[in-house]
Design a protein around this motif. Structure first.
Motif, PDB file in Angstrom:
ATOM      1  N   ARG A 125      35.780  10.089  64.101  1.00 16.28           N
ATOM      2  CA  ARG A 125      35.429   8.786  63.529  1.00 16.28           C
ATOM      3  C   ARG A 125      34.563   7.973  64.481  1.00 16.28           C
ATOM      4  NH1 ARG A 125      41.453   7.377  61.591  1.00 16.28           N
ATOM      5  NH2 ARG A 125      40.695   5.255  61.231  1.00 16.28           N
ATOM      6  N   ARG A 127      32.322  10.405  57.180  1.00 16.55           N
ATOM      7  CA  ARG A 127      31.765   9.830  55.947  1.00 16.55           C
ATOM      8  C   ARG A 127      31.514  10.913  54.886  1.00 16.55           C
ATOM      9  NH1 ARG A 127      32.865   4.750  55.327  1.00 16.55           N
ATOM     10  NH2 ARG A 127      32.166   3.362  56.987  1.00 16.55           N
ATOM     11  N   VAL A 177      34.998  12.365  53.458  1.00 20.15           N
ATOM     12  CA  VAL A 177      35.729  11.510  52.512  1.00 20.15           C
ATOM     13  C   VAL A 177      34.920  11.240  51.240  1.00 20.15           C
ATOM     14  CG1 VAL A 177      37.211  10.460  54.248  1.00 20.15           C
ATOM     15  CG2 VAL A 177      35.045   9.337  53.645  1.00 20.15           C
ATOM     16  N   GLY A 212      46.655   5.586  58.429  1.00 19.73           N
ATOM     17  CA  GLY A 212      45.322   5.277  58.949  1.00 19.73           C
ATOM     18  C   GLY A 212      44.247   6.277  58.571  1.00 19.73           C
ATOM     19  N   PRO A 255      41.125   7.524  56.809  1.00 15.51           N
ATOM     20  CA  PRO A 255      40.031   6.788  56.152  1.00 15.51           C
ATOM     21  C   PRO A 255      39.704   7.351  54.769  1.00 15.51           C
ATOM     22  CG  PRO A 255      39.134   8.289  57.786  1.00 15.51           C
ATOM     23  CD  PRO A 255      40.633   8.403  57.876  1.00 15.51           C
ATOM     24  N   ASP A 276      34.881   0.143  57.777  1.00 15.60           N
ATOM     25  CA  ASP A 276      34.799   0.466  59.202  1.00 15.60           C
ATOM     26  C   ASP A 276      35.705   1.660  59.471  1.00 15.60           C
ATOM     27  OD1 ASP A 276      34.739   0.661  61.913  1.00 15.60           O
ATOM     28  OD2 ASP A 276      35.634  -1.306  62.318  1.00 15.60           O
ATOM     29  N   ILE A 277      35.114   2.853  59.569  1.00 18.15           N
ATOM     30  CA  ILE A 277      35.952   4.056  59.712  1.00 18.15           C
ATOM     31  C   ILE A 277      36.591   4.155  61.088  1.00 18.15           C
ATOM     32  CG2 ILE A 277      34.905   5.500  57.922  1.00 18.15           C
ATOM     33  CD1 ILE A 277      33.259   6.815  60.202  1.00 18.15           C
ATOM     34  N   ALA A 278      36.134   3.345  62.034  1.00  9.45           N
ATOM     35  CA  ALA A 278      36.763   3.367  63.357  1.00  9.45           C
ATOM     36  C   ALA A 278      38.067   2.569  63.337  1.00  9.45           C
ATOM     37  CB  ALA A 278      35.816   2.806  64.408  1.00  9.45           C
ATOM     38  N   ALA A 279      38.233   1.688  62.345  1.00 11.77           N
ATOM     39  CA  ALA A 279      39.432   0.851  62.249  1.00 11.77           C
ATOM     40  C   ALA A 279      40.393   1.426  61.212  1.00 11.77           C
ATOM     41  CB  ALA A 279      39.026  -0.567  61.866  1.00 11.77           C
ATOM     42  N   ALA A 280      41.612   0.889  61.190  1.00 16.30           N
ATOM     43  CA  ALA A 280      42.596   1.344  60.202  1.00 16.30           C
ATOM     44  C   ALA A 280      42.211   0.803  58.824  1.00 16.30           C
ATOM     45  CB  ALA A 280      43.980   0.845  60.587  1.00 16.30           C
ATOM     46  N   PRO A 281      42.370   1.619  57.776  1.00 11.92           N
ATOM     47  CA  PRO A 281      42.056   1.133  56.428  1.00 11.92           C
ATOM     48  C   PRO A 281      43.076   0.088  55.982  1.00 11.92           C
ATOM     49  CG  PRO A 281      43.078   3.309  56.312  1.00 11.92           C
ATOM     50  CD  PRO A 281      42.877   3.000  57.766  1.00 11.92           C
TER      51      PRO A 281
END
Lengths: 317, 212
Positions: A85, A93, A96, B163, B165, B171-176
């Motif tokens: 990620r 990306r 998913v 978490g 994605p 923001d895929i670096a953050a938790a959904p």
């Protein structure tokens, strides 16, 4: 479904050796594509070698700063990996954007690369198909070709490769690592992994008989903006009409690959070099020699506009 | 159709043919189903797994999907066969904590696995919170896709909490986030022909503790 014998492999080399020695043998891992095709008797293996027990499900850092993804890492786990990620966002990306949650939980990294086309003429056993039955002809050429390929195709086959993941791996310059039946290993650049159809659309990859994918290696991260834009007929759970994977740096240089338009992830090195000049030159180079049909000619314009959108997004930050 | 009201029910026919097939075939040592000549019965194998907490061993034609093992061999008919090709999600069950399409996996590939079906989530007297929420919000019409929808919905909330994605995670670096947008995207592998989607989303939001 045709009857088959089944065994669980005990090691990668055991699996490869048995696959080479047993007529009609196939590996099975996630099974999400193979079993679908077996039910339709498009795939008719007489023996299944289950490789799920072989480990090969970790993601490890390589000595040169990249990542090595085990062949059996599920699509969900690859997409969710923190390192992927952070450093290979285009891969998360793309993953998913593909299939459904249930399928991503089962589908593996290697199986995703090896999945077969979703060309409706490949799936319809009443139709001719050179990929399914070599020499029988192509029902898609002259048929309904809206979903099918516009570049890299041949007079024998206009099928596309359906993967999203592989398009991202193409733009990242991944290599596919395998084990042969004699226990030797090799690394195949992803650009050489999927074969163009030519006269033999039934030959889809560079793999030899019995050769087993054991991992996929990603080179060290290159930074930049990681973008994957997929255009499809519905917002989720559909194959791409066109997709664009791109990694673009601050100076506008980078790499771009297309999905949904060709028999393999479509990347042309010369097109990468044109990224700073904008979508027009990039698309022109990517589609040099394209052979669109009446039903799918729209893909050329759609791809050009999607590339433009991706470049604009890369510049926006 | 009503089961068991006539002289011979459909299930009796299925049971008889399955029992007949069980007499033939052979199972080799070390979990290897032996090759058969063309005229022989299809290869069979033993597989053991836990379904809804209960250990089970079955002797199966190697072709048997997990879905058919549950429905035809264990009589757990809550899990539904819709398309049988992984496109509709009616067959969704939870295996080792993850939702999968039970139609696209072979039963013999699940040695040692823990499988949860709709029958294992709750009972008519003790509904799982997601089952209760589906009832409360009318998250179905004909009900055929509902067991798959509920198994999927339970797993989706876990996936967001873990978490993982999705396509709509900005923001895929953050938790959904636990949002309706996230839930809807993650439920796209479960098709409802009656179109109960908005009520399903409301049921999920209630269980998640958010608003749809």
């Amino acid at each position: 479904m045709r009857p088959f014998t089944y065994e669980r492999a005990t090691s990668a080399q055991d699996a490869a050796a048995k696959a080479a020695a047993t007529p009609g043998a196939r590996f099975i891992a996630g099974g999400t594509n193979l079993l679908d095709l077996m039910k339709l008797e498009i795939e008719t293996p007489g023996h299944l070698i289950d490789v799920n027990g072989l480990g090969m499900d970790g993601i490890d850092e390589t000595p040169d700063g990249g990542l090595r993804i085990g062949a059996l890492v599920r699509n969900t786990d690859l997409a969710a990996d923190k390192r992927v990620r952070k450093d290979y966002g285009v891969l998360t990306r793309a993953l998913v954007a593909g299939a459904s949650g249930q399928l991503r939980n089962k589908a593996t990294t290697a199986g995703n690369l090896l999945q077969r086309t979703r060309c409706p003429y490949f799936y319809d056993v009443n139709m001719p198909c050179n990929k399914r039955k070599p020499g029988s002809g192509c029902g898609a050429i002259g048929g309904f070709s809206r979903q099918l390929g516009v570049v890299g195709t041949s007079d024998a086959c206009i099928a596309t490769h359906p993967s999203d993941m592989a398009v991202a791996m193409s733009v990242l310059g991944a290599s596919v690592e395998t084990m042969r039946p004699d226990g030797t290993t090799r690394a195949i650049p992803i650009a050489d992994f999927h074969k163009l159809p030519g006269e033999t659309p039934n030959v889809e990859t560079a793999l030899e008989k019995g050769e087993l994918i054991i991992s996929v290696a990603l080179p060290r991260p290159v930074g930049g903006r990681h973008l994957y834009r997929k255009v499809r007929d519905r917002a989720s759970y559909a194959f791409a009409l066109v997709s664009v994977a791109a990694v673009i740096g601050k100076d506008g240089s980078g790499a771009v690959a297309l999905g949904g338009v060709a028999p393999r992830p479509w990347r042309v090195q010369e097109a990468d070099a044109l990224l700073p000049k904008g979508a027009g030159p990039v698309a022109d180079r990517l589609f040099a020699g394209a052979a669109p049909r009446e039903d799918n000619a729209f893909k050329l314009l759609l791809a050009r506009r999607t590339i433009a959108s991706v470049i604009a997004e890369a510049r926006s930050a | 159709m009503t089961e068991g009201t006539g002289a011979i029910s459909r299930r009796d026919v299925l049971k008889t043919s399955a029992a007949g097939a069980a007499l033939a075939g052979s199972i080799g040592p070390a979990g290897v189903a032996l090759a058969q000549p063309d005229t022989a019965a299809p290869p069979r194998m033993a597989v053991s797994f836990k379904v809804n907490g209960k250990p089970t061993t079955l002797q199966l034609d190697t072709r048997t999907t997990l879905l058919d093992a549950l429905r035809e061999h264990m009589r757990l008919t809550g899990t539904k066969k819709g398309c049988d090709h992984g496109q509709c999600g009616a067959c969704t069950v939870i295996v080792d904590g993850r939702r999968i399409n039970s139609c696209l996996t072979l039963a013999v590939m699940h040695e040692g696995d823990e499988i949860t079906t709709i029958e294992g989530l709750g009972t008519p007297d003790h509904l799982h919170p997601m089952q209760a929420a589906f009832v409360e919000h009318d998250g179905y019409q004909c009900g055929y896709c509902t067991p798959g929808q509920i198994c999927s919905a339970v797993a989706v909330l876990e996936e967001i909490r873990a978490g993982i994605p999705s396509h709509v995670t900005e923001d895929i670096a953050a938790a959904p986030g636990m949002t309706t947008l996230e839930m809807r995207e993650r439920m796209s592998g479960n098709i409802c022909r009656c179109g109960a989607y908005s009520n399903i989303a409301e049921a999920m939001a209630q269980v998640a503790g958010t608003s749809a």
